[in-house]
Every structure is written in structure tokens, then in C-alpha cells.
Design a protein around this motif. Structure first.
Motif, PDB file in Angstrom:
ATOM      1  N   THR A   1      39.229  24.233  54.596  1.00  0.00           N
ATOM      2  CA  THR A   1      38.772  24.014  53.166  1.00  0.00           C
ATOM      3  C   THR A   1      39.346  25.112  52.082  1.00  0.00           C
ATOM      4  OG1 THR A   1      36.771  25.314  53.327  1.00  0.00           O
ATOM      5  CG2 THR A   1      36.907  22.745  53.864  1.00  0.00           C
ATOM      6  N   TYR A   2      40.250  25.969  52.611  1.00  0.00           N
ATOM      7  CA  TYR A   2      40.391  27.158  51.723  1.00  0.00           C
ATOM      8  C   TYR A   2      41.125  26.994  50.591  1.00  0.00           C
ATOM      9  CZ  TYR A   2      40.706  32.141  50.843  1.00  0.00           C
ATOM     10  OH  TYR A   2      40.645  33.498  50.232  1.00  0.00           O
ATOM     11  N   LEU A   3      42.187  25.875  50.824  1.00  0.00           N
ATOM     12  CA  LEU A   3      42.941  25.504  49.602  1.00  0.00           C
ATOM     13  C   LEU A   3      42.246  24.904  48.476  1.00  0.00           C
ATOM     14  CD1 LEU A   3      46.197  24.384  50.960  1.00  0.00           C
ATOM     15  CD2 LEU A   3      45.951  26.529  50.115  1.00  0.00           C
ATOM     16  N   ASP A   4      41.112  24.258  48.940  1.00  0.00           N
ATOM     17  CA  ASP A   4      40.215  23.578  48.032  1.00  0.00           C
ATOM     18  C   ASP A   4      39.480  24.618  46.965  1.00  0.00           C
ATOM     19  OD1 ASP A   4      41.022  21.113  48.636  1.00  0.00           O
ATOM     20  OD2 ASP A   4      39.261  20.808  49.920  1.00  0.00           O
ATOM     21  N   LEU A   5      38.958  25.860  48.141  1.00  0.00           N
ATOM     22  CA  LEU A   5      38.262  26.620  47.167  1.00  0.00           C
ATOM     23  C   LEU A   5      39.268  27.434  46.336  1.00  0.00           C
ATOM     24  CD1 LEU A   5      36.013  29.045  47.152  1.00  0.00           C
ATOM     25  CD2 LEU A   5      37.189  30.325  49.077  1.00  0.00           C
ATOM     26  N   LEU A   6      40.444  27.850  46.443  1.00  0.00           N
ATOM     27  CA  LEU A   6      41.219  28.532  45.711  1.00  0.00           C
ATOM     28  C   LEU A   6      41.655  27.564  44.461  1.00  0.00           C
ATOM     29  CD1 LEU A   6      43.907  30.182  48.113  1.00  0.00           C
ATOM     30  CD2 LEU A   6      42.070  31.250  46.981  1.00  0.00           C
ATOM     31  N   SER A   7      41.457  26.268  44.623  1.00  0.00           N
ATOM     32  CA  SER A   7      41.930  25.556  43.355  1.00  0.00           C
ATOM     33  C   SER A   7      40.623  25.248  42.460  1.00  0.00           C
ATOM     34  CB  SER A   7      42.454  23.991  43.881  1.00  0.00           C
ATOM     35  OG  SER A   7      41.404  23.371  44.544  1.00  0.00           O
ATOM     36  N   GLY A   8      39.469  25.673  42.921  1.00  0.00           N
ATOM     37  CA  GLY A   8      38.238  25.322  42.155  1.00  0.00           C
ATOM     38  C   GLY A   8      38.293  26.566  41.093  1.00  0.00           C
ATOM     39  N   GLU A   9      37.083  26.451  40.213  1.00  0.00           N
ATOM     40  CA  GLU A   9      36.726  27.432  39.253  1.00  0.00           C
ATOM     41  C   GLU A   9      36.346  28.559  39.782  1.00  0.00           C
ATOM     42  OE1 GLU A   9      37.063  26.824  36.011  1.00  0.00           O
ATOM     43  OE2 GLU A   9      38.265  25.047  36.393  1.00  0.00           O
ATOM     44  N   ALA A  10      36.765  29.656  39.380  1.00  0.00           N
ATOM     45  CA  ALA A  10      36.515  31.148  39.710  1.00  0.00           C
ATOM     46  C   ALA A  10      36.611  31.998  38.494  1.00  0.00           C
ATOM     47  CB  ALA A  10      37.560  31.559  40.809  1.00  0.00           C
ATOM     48  N   ILE A  11      35.363  32.902  38.333  1.00  0.00           N
ATOM     49  CA  ILE A  11      35.501  33.868  37.327  1.00  0.00           C
ATOM     50  C   ILE A  11      35.301  35.257  38.013  1.00  0.00           C
ATOM     51  CG2 ILE A  11      34.063  34.708  35.563  1.00  0.00           C
ATOM     52  CD1 ILE A  11      33.158  32.084  34.723  1.00  0.00           C
ATOM     53  N   SER A  12      36.667  35.941  37.564  1.00  0.00           N
ATOM     54  CA  SER A  12      36.616  37.430  38.055  1.00  0.00           C
ATOM     55  C   SER A  12      36.556  38.207  36.608  1.00  0.00           C
ATOM     56  CB  SER A  12      37.773  37.891  38.545  1.00  0.00           C
ATOM     57  OG  SER A  12      37.964  36.869  39.821  1.00  0.00           O
ATOM     58  N   LEU A  13      35.683  39.122  36.734  1.00  0.00           N
ATOM     59  CA  LEU A  13      35.450  39.859  35.615  1.00  0.00           C
ATOM     60  C   LEU A  13      36.196  41.574  35.625  1.00  0.00           C
ATOM     61  CD1 LEU A  13      33.637  38.517  33.422  1.00  0.00           C
ATOM     62  CD2 LEU A  13      31.974  40.386  34.177  1.00  0.00           C
ATOM     63  N   PHE A  14      36.636  41.878  34.670  1.00  0.00           N
ATOM     64  CA  PHE A  14      37.033  43.429  34.758  1.00  0.00           C
ATOM     65  C   PHE A  14      36.278  44.325  33.617  1.00  0.00           C
ATOM     66  CE2 PHE A  14      39.501  46.829  33.038  1.00  0.00           C
ATOM     67  CZ  PHE A  14      39.707  47.582  34.152  1.00  0.00           C
ATOM     68  N   VAL A  15      35.366  45.073  34.279  1.00  0.00           N
ATOM     69  CA  VAL A  15      34.658  45.786  33.515  1.00  0.00           C
ATOM     70  C   VAL A  15      35.158  47.308  33.725  1.00  0.00           C
ATOM     71  CG1 VAL A  15      32.157  46.403  32.717  1.00  0.00           C
ATOM     72  CG2 VAL A  15      32.896  44.286  33.751  1.00  0.00           C
ATOM     73  N   ALA A  16      35.511  47.862  32.428  1.00  0.00           N
ATOM     74  CA  ALA A  16      35.537  49.436  32.383  1.00  0.00           C
ATOM     75  C   ALA A  16      34.553  50.121  31.784  1.00  0.00           C
ATOM     76  CB  ALA A  16      37.060  49.723  31.860  1.00  0.00           C
ATOM     77  N   LEU A  17      33.818  51.160  32.214  1.00  0.00           N
ATOM     78  CA  LEU A  17      32.721  51.685  31.370  1.00  0.00           C
ATOM     79  C   LEU A  17      32.874  53.002  31.176  1.00  0.00           C
ATOM     80  CD1 LEU A  17      29.774  50.173  33.783  1.00  0.00           C
ATOM     81  CD2 LEU A  17      30.752  49.338  31.441  1.00  0.00           C
ATOM     82  N   LYS A  18      32.639  53.732  30.343  1.00  0.00           N
ATOM     83  CA  LYS A  18      32.599  55.319  30.172  1.00  0.00           C
ATOM     84  C   LYS A  18      31.299  55.894  29.919  1.00  0.00           C
ATOM     85  CE  LYS A  18      34.686  58.526  26.983  1.00  0.00           C
ATOM     86  NZ  LYS A  18      35.309  58.684  25.670  1.00  0.00           N
ATOM     87  N   ARG A  19      31.004  56.703  30.540  1.00  0.00           N
ATOM     88  CA  ARG A  19      29.740  57.545  30.736  1.00  0.00           C
ATOM     89  C   ARG A  19      29.339  57.970  29.215  1.00  0.00           C
ATOM     90  NH1 ARG A  19      25.766  58.549  34.037  1.00  0.00           N
ATOM     91  NH2 ARG A  19      27.075  58.079  36.004  1.00  0.00           N
ATOM     92  N   LYS A  20      28.101  57.709  29.049  1.00  0.00           N
ATOM     93  CA  LYS A  20      27.878  58.534  27.502  1.00  0.00           C
ATOM     94  C   LYS A  20      27.766  59.847  27.825  1.00  0.00           C
ATOM     95  CE  LYS A  20      26.012  54.408  25.370  1.00  0.00           C
ATOM     96  NZ  LYS A  20      24.689  53.666  24.669  1.00  0.00           N
ATOM     97  N   THR A  21      28.106  60.777  26.869  1.00  0.00           N
ATOM     98  CA  THR A  21      27.961  62.069  26.957  1.00  0.00           C
ATOM     99  C   THR A  21      26.771  62.773  26.306  1.00  0.00           C
ATOM    100  OG1 THR A  21      29.389  62.487  25.261  1.00  0.00           O
ATOM    101  CG2 THR A  21      30.342  62.596  27.491  1.00  0.00           C
ATOM    102  N   ASN A  22      26.037  62.177  25.520  1.00  0.00           N
ATOM    103  CA  ASN A  22      25.052  62.413  24.657  1.00  0.00           C
ATOM    104  C   ASN A  22      23.740  62.135  25.456  1.00  0.00           C
ATOM    105  OD1 ASN A  22      25.024  59.762  24.134  1.00  0.00           O
ATOM    106  ND2 ASN A  22      24.827  59.945  22.211  1.00  0.00           N
ATOM    107  N   LEU A  23      23.626  62.040  26.775  1.00  0.00           N
ATOM    108  CA  LEU A  23      22.119  61.818  27.330  1.00  0.00           C
ATOM    109  C   LEU A  23      21.732  62.920  27.736  1.00  0.00           C
ATOM    110  CD1 LEU A  23      23.300  58.579  29.211  1.00  0.00           C
ATOM    111  CD2 LEU A  23      21.885  58.831  27.310  1.00  0.00           C
TER     112      LEU A  23
END
Length: 129
Positions: free
Chosen positions: A107-129
Motif C-alpha cells: 500500500t506504500y504508493l497509496d500512502l505517498l499519494s495521500g495528503e501529507a504535511i511536513s513542517l519546517f521550523v527554525a527557532l532562535k533561542r531568546k537571549t534576554n531570559l
């Protein structure tokens, strides 16, 4: 789909007498998929980071696109193995994930053709803590 396929493997093994179906019915793997806005809100509530980038990646660039059915099976096993072993014992794991890999290959081709959301998140640590 990955969870549904794993569930069907449990049912198949129960039908083969590996364990009782009641055990399968009572077993739950807690999974919650957050939305991008929920991720953003959690980061803001934490207060330790600034969001530099938060974007939904196009499906074509999703990390799942480079995985084979075997790769996906190994990843899901790594995530769920402890819970499964605690409930059903270690003897079942190899048999379960061998069956899981076989079903994913079908079933893997069905999985790849379905809806998928991948998120890219880049964070920066706050220095004023």
C-alpha cells in the motif's frame, strides 16, 4: 494510514492465535497530530524561542518521499516498540513488523499519494531570559 496498517497487523496476528482480540481492542498508541498553528502557539507560550521560519513544505519535499516501505516500518517500530513490548512482550515484535513491512509494501504508493504535511521550523533561542 500507517497506524491503520499496524492495527490490521495486530488483528491478523490475533486471528492467528498470537494473542486475544480483547488485548488488541484494549491496546492504544496515543498519537496526536498538531496543526501548524498549534505548533506556533506552543512555541510562543514557551517563551524561550523566537520563530525564525515556520513553513509548510510542499508534498514533493516531504521527508517521507525518500523512504521505502521498509524504512517507514523501521521508523514506526522505533516509535512504538516500547509500548508494544510492554503490552504483548518481546516475542511478538519481529513477527508483527515483518507483517507490517509486507503490508506497507502493498500500500506504500497509496500512502505517498495521500495528503501529507511536513513542517519546517527554525527557532532562535531568546537571549534576554
Amino acid at each position: 494510514m500507517l497506524a491503520d496498517t499496524l492495527g490490521s497487523c495486530f488483528v491478523d496476528l490475533a486471528k492467528q492465535g498470537e494473542f486475544e482480540e480483547d488485548e488488541v481492542d484494549a491496546f492504544n498508541i496515543p498519537v496526536y497530530i498538531t496543526s501548524p498553528s498549534e505548533i506556533e502557539e506552543a512555541i510562543r507560550r514557551n517563551g524561550c524561542f523566537d520563530i525564525e521560519i515556520l513553513e509548510i513544505l510542499p508534498k514533493e519535499t516531504s521527508p517521507i518521499n525518500g523512504l521505502t516501505a521498509k524504512d517507514a516500518s523501521v521508523h514506526i517500530r522505533a516509535i512504538t516498540e516500547g509500548l508494544i513490548e510492554e503490552k504483548f512482550g518481546p516475542k511478538l515484535l519481529d513477527k508483527l513488523f515483518h507483517l507490517y513491512t509486507q503490508k506497507l509494501e502493498d500500500t506504500y504508493l497509496d500512502l505517498l499519494s495521500g495528503e501529507a504535511i511536513s513542517l519546517f521550523v527554525a527557532l532562535k533561542r531568546k537571549t534576554n531570559l
